[in-house]
Motif scaffolding. Sequence first.
Motif, PDB file in Angstrom:
ATOM      1  N   VAL A 147       0.860  -1.180   0.000  1.00 36.05           N
ATOM      2  CA  VAL A 147       0.000   0.000   0.000  1.00 36.05           C
ATOM      3  C   VAL A 147       0.898   1.232   0.000  1.00 36.05           C
ATOM      4  O   VAL A 147       1.906   1.286   0.706  1.00 36.05           O
ATOM      5  N   SER A 148       0.507   2.219  -0.799  1.00 35.18           N
ATOM      6  CA  SER A 148       1.190   3.506  -0.763  1.00 35.18           C
ATOM      7  C   SER A 148       0.141   4.606  -0.829  1.00 35.18           C
ATOM      8  O   SER A 148      -0.970   4.385  -1.289  1.00 35.18           O
ATOM      9  N   GLY A 149       0.492   5.762  -0.349  1.00 37.88           N
ATOM     10  CA  GLY A 149      -0.423   6.890  -0.375  1.00 37.88           C
ATOM     11  C   GLY A 149      -0.229   7.778   0.825  1.00 37.88           C
ATOM     12  O   GLY A 149       0.639   7.540   1.669  1.00 37.88           O
ATOM     13  N   PRO A 150      -1.060   8.815   0.935  1.00 38.12           N
ATOM     14  CA  PRO A 150      -0.937   9.771   2.045  1.00 38.12           C
ATOM     15  C   PRO A 150      -1.026   9.077   3.401  1.00 38.12           C
ATOM     16  O   PRO A 150      -1.891   8.226   3.624  1.00 38.12           O
ATOM     17  N   GLY A 151      -0.096   9.406   4.286  1.00 39.16           N
ATOM     18  CA  GLY A 151      -0.107   8.863   5.641  1.00 39.16           C
ATOM     19  C   GLY A 151       0.531   7.487   5.759  1.00 39.16           C
ATOM     20  O   GLY A 151       0.556   6.907   6.842  1.00 39.16           O
ATOM     21  N   ILE A 152       1.068   6.947   4.677  1.00 40.77           N
ATOM     22  CA  ILE A 152       1.700   5.617   4.709  1.00 40.77           C
ATOM     23  C   ILE A 152       3.157   5.802   4.308  1.00 40.77           C
ATOM     24  O   ILE A 152       3.464   6.102   3.152  1.00 40.77           O
ATOM     25  N   GLY A 153       4.044   5.639   5.259  1.00 39.90           N
ATOM     26  CA  GLY A 153       5.466   5.845   4.993  1.00 39.90           C
ATOM     27  C   GLY A 153       5.703   7.233   4.436  1.00 39.90           C
ATOM     28  O   GLY A 153       5.202   8.226   4.959  1.00 39.90           O
ATOM     29  N   ASN A 154       6.452   7.291   3.328  1.00 41.03           N
ATOM     30  CA  ASN A 154       6.708   8.595   2.715  1.00 41.03           C
ATOM     31  C   ASN A 154       5.644   8.962   1.681  1.00 41.03           C
ATOM     32  O   ASN A 154       5.758   9.960   1.000  1.00 41.03           O
ATOM     33  N   GLY A 155       4.610   8.138   1.552  1.00 43.42           N
ATOM     34  CA  GLY A 155       3.496   8.431   0.659  1.00 43.42           C
ATOM     35  C   GLY A 155       3.645   7.880  -0.739  1.00 43.42           C
ATOM     36  O   GLY A 155       2.675   7.737  -1.461  1.00 43.42           O
ATOM     37  N   THR A 156       4.890   7.560  -1.147  1.00 40.79           N
ATOM     38  CA  THR A 156       5.085   7.051  -2.506  1.00 40.79           C
ATOM     39  C   THR A 156       5.690   5.647  -2.539  1.00 40.79           C
ATOM     40  O   THR A 156       5.414   4.884  -3.448  1.00 40.79           O
ATOM     41  N   THR A 157       6.523   5.304  -1.564  1.00 39.40           N
ATOM     42  CA  THR A 157       7.128   3.975  -1.525  1.00 39.40           C
ATOM     43  C   THR A 157       6.134   2.995  -0.915  1.00 39.40           C
ATOM     44  O   THR A 157       5.671   3.200   0.213  1.00 39.40           O
TER      45      THR A 157
END
Length: 174
Positions: A147-157
């Motif tokens: 999963v990637s997106g806003p609020g998850i890790g850096n948002g892109t990785t």
Amino acid sequence: HAQATINPGGNPNDTRIVERLTGTGLDITNPMLEQGNRNTQIATFTNGIAGAGFDIDDGVLFSTGNAVDDLTTRNVRAVTSVSPTNTGTDPNLIAINPSAAFNTVAYSFDITLAPEVTGMRIVFQFGSEEYPDYVGSVFNDIFGFFVSGPGIGNGTTPKNFALLPSNNDVIAVN
């Protein structure tokens, strides 16, 4: 036991697949089979608890072998591996296991949450044709839910959410 109802294959935009993955308050768009054989490695099912011995009653099966065989002959034959002759890789799987280069199924989609939704629950069950026949061998089925997106890790990785709760290891046969 009643049989599971199985619908093999389908294209990535097939409403059966998207309907099994969606829920209240979220919208799935841009479904894409990035790697795999849609005719043999994917099937939707209903009556999965009584008919296939799963802990999930309806859903989508993504298989490293033959999805229909997996749903109908589970634990019947000593070795059930049916190779779809797919040798492809997914960079996210390779990142967690460099040898994940055979019979890969990679299915991606975008999710948009309704304004009132602040999170989502993902239910999955991992099974493998490699278990128990090839445990400890060079064959090793693995599973990732990235999963990637806003609020998850850096948002892109992409971040892998398919980890064992006991030790945060990746989900795999070996």
